[in-house]
Design a protein around this motif. Structure first.
Motif, mmCIF file in Angstrom:
data_model
loop_
_atom_site.group_PDB
_atom_site.id
_atom_site.type_symbol
_atom_site.label_atom_id
_atom_site.label_comp_id
_atom_site.label_asym_id
_atom_site.label_seq_id
_atom_site.Cartn_x
_atom_site.Cartn_y
_atom_site.Cartn_z
ATOM 1 N N VAL A 140 0.851 -1.180 0.000
ATOM 2 C CA VAL A 140 0.000 0.000 0.000
ATOM 3 C C VAL A 140 0.893 1.239 0.000
ATOM 4 N N ARG B 72 2.281 4.886 1.209
ATOM 5 C CA ARG B 72 2.375 5.644 2.460
ATOM 6 C C ARG B 72 1.457 6.858 2.444
ATOM 7 N N GLY C 269 -3.509 5.217 1.106
ATOM 8 C CA GLY C 269 -2.812 4.030 1.588
ATOM 9 C C GLY C 269 -3.116 3.628 3.016
ATOM 10 N N PRO C 270 -2.979 4.544 3.990
ATOM 11 C CA PRO C 270 -3.261 4.165 5.386
ATOM 12 C C PRO C 270 -4.679 3.639 5.588
ATOM 13 N N HIS D 179 -4.777 0.153 4.197
ATOM 14 C CA HIS D 179 -4.094 -0.726 5.133
ATOM 15 C C HIS D 179 -5.038 -1.179 6.248
ATOM 16 N N GLU D 180 -5.787 -0.222 6.806
ATOM 17 C CA GLU D 180 -6.720 -0.540 7.882
ATOM 18 C C GLU D 180 -7.825 -1.465 7.385
ATOM 19 N N ILE E 267 -7.643 -3.655 4.911
ATOM 20 C CA ILE E 267 -7.083 -4.998 4.689
ATOM 21 C C ILE E 267 -7.031 -5.780 5.990
ATOM 22 N N VAL F 219 1.627 -6.750 5.133
ATOM 23 C CA VAL F 219 1.318 -5.508 4.420
ATOM 24 C C VAL F 219 2.541 -4.605 4.488
ATOM 25 N N TYR G 226 4.392 -0.959 3.332
ATOM 26 C CA TYR G 226 4.188 0.399 2.832
ATOM 27 C C TYR G 226 5.231 0.717 1.764
ATOM 28 N N THR H 137 -2.650 -5.525 -4.082
ATOM 29 C CA THR H 137 -3.221 -4.431 -3.299
ATOM 30 C C THR H 137 -4.732 -4.391 -3.451
#
Length: 327
Positions: free
Chosen positions: A193, A195, A199-200, A203-204, A206, A219, A221, A240
């Protein structure tokens, strides 16, 4: 020394007669004579020589007209521009996004708004939800589109559309042969993912969705933007998670596969400040609600023209709550 009196002075100069100036202005001749006389008294000079043949500017009158006429024309232009901005015919709308504009509801809405209001500049800015909300409060953004529909302090929020989540994978990946995917299929995969936003948030998502199925994937970054990240997927550096808007983007060596679980349908909402009086924003909100099939009748912040708009397309995946059927 009023502007209205000076308009009478200009009319007398243009028509060369108090009588003809009054006729052009639709007022009595005595009103024109009185206004010009008062203007001259305030200036302390005579602006016209009154003759039987008409009214002729004095040297002082000619000098005044030479200097003041351009200023009056500029003032009238400024008034017209201000009125046009108040009707949202001119101006700027600053929009924060965190999803691709390659396709889908958001792209169509921006395209439609630009077509209907070509003199309004649409300034689109990338960023995360917290960044966008902060910018809205500071008035550096007018409106932002974020995932979910949780309440935001000091802001208005309205759910507009939903998109299915997709997994981006290399085209030679073993999962590329599947037409649909679910999280158990991804338990041994490495995700990458950005940065940077979104992305963040991805990430959460996923971790949250994988945890439901008892898996905790790797995962990583990457310090790249979303487009470069997608190319890294095509190069085999990982997979992704993306929104449905990315299905309209053609990148080498990369394919997208939908996630079949209804829980992987993501909602998108508009956020704006109710204290923002930008007329272009009010018109933008109207168009967004109408194209999403969510016109709120009788509310003061919906422009009347929105009532006559039609919903974009016939597929609920383009406008409205439910995404289209799985391929």
């Amino acid at each position: 020394m009023g502007l209205g009196k000076f308009r009478y002075v200009l009319a007398v100069a243009d028509f060369g007669s108090f009588r003809r100036a009054a006729g052009a202005l639709g007022v009595r001749q005595s009103s024109v004579s009185r206004a010009v006389q008062q203007f001259e008294d305030e200036l302390g000079v005579s602006l016209f020589e009154r003759r039987t043949s008409g009214a002729h500017p004095t040297d002082a009158g000619r000098r005044l007209l030479y200097e003041a006429r351009p200023a009056l024309e500029q003032l009238e232009l400024a008034c017209k521009i201000a009125a046009a901005a108040g009707r949202a015919e001119l101006g700027i709308i600053r929009v924060g996004i965190l999803t691709s504009l390659a396709g889908g509801f958001l792209r169509e809405m921006l395209r439609y708004y630009a077509m209907r209001h070509p003199d309004i500049l649409i300034d689109v800015q990338d960023g995360g939800p917290d960044e966008h909300v902060s910018a809205i409060r500071k008035r550096s953004l007018d409106i932002a589109f974020v995932t979910g529909n949780r309440s935001v302090t000091d802001c208005e929020i309205a759910l507009l559309w939903e998109e299915r989540s997709y997994i981006a994978i290399p085209k030679d990946h073993m999962l590329a042969g599947k037409h649909r995917l679910d999280w158990p299929d991804l338990r041994n995969e490495r995700f990458i993912v950005s940065r940077f936003a979104p992305g963040p948030e991805i990430h959460e998502q996923i971790f949250r969705r994988a945890a439901v199925h008892g898996t905790y994937p790797e995962v990583l970054y990457k310090a790249v933007g979303q487009e470069t990240l997608m190319n890294l997927v095509g190069l085999g550096q990982g997979i992704t998670l993306v929104s449905a808007a990315w299905i309209n983007v053609k990148l080498p060596d990369l394919v997208l596969r939908p996630l079949i679980d209804p829980a992987d349908i993501v909602s998108f909402s508009a956020v704006w400040s109710h204290q923002n009086d930008n007329p272009a924003l009010r018109r933008f909100i109207s168009v967004a609600h109408t194209l999403a099939g969510r016109v709120r009748r009788g509310a003061s912040d919906w422009a009347p023209e929105a009532k006559g708009l039609t919903r974009l397309g016939s597929e609920p995946s383009v406008a409205g709550r439910m995404p289209g059927p799985l391929p």
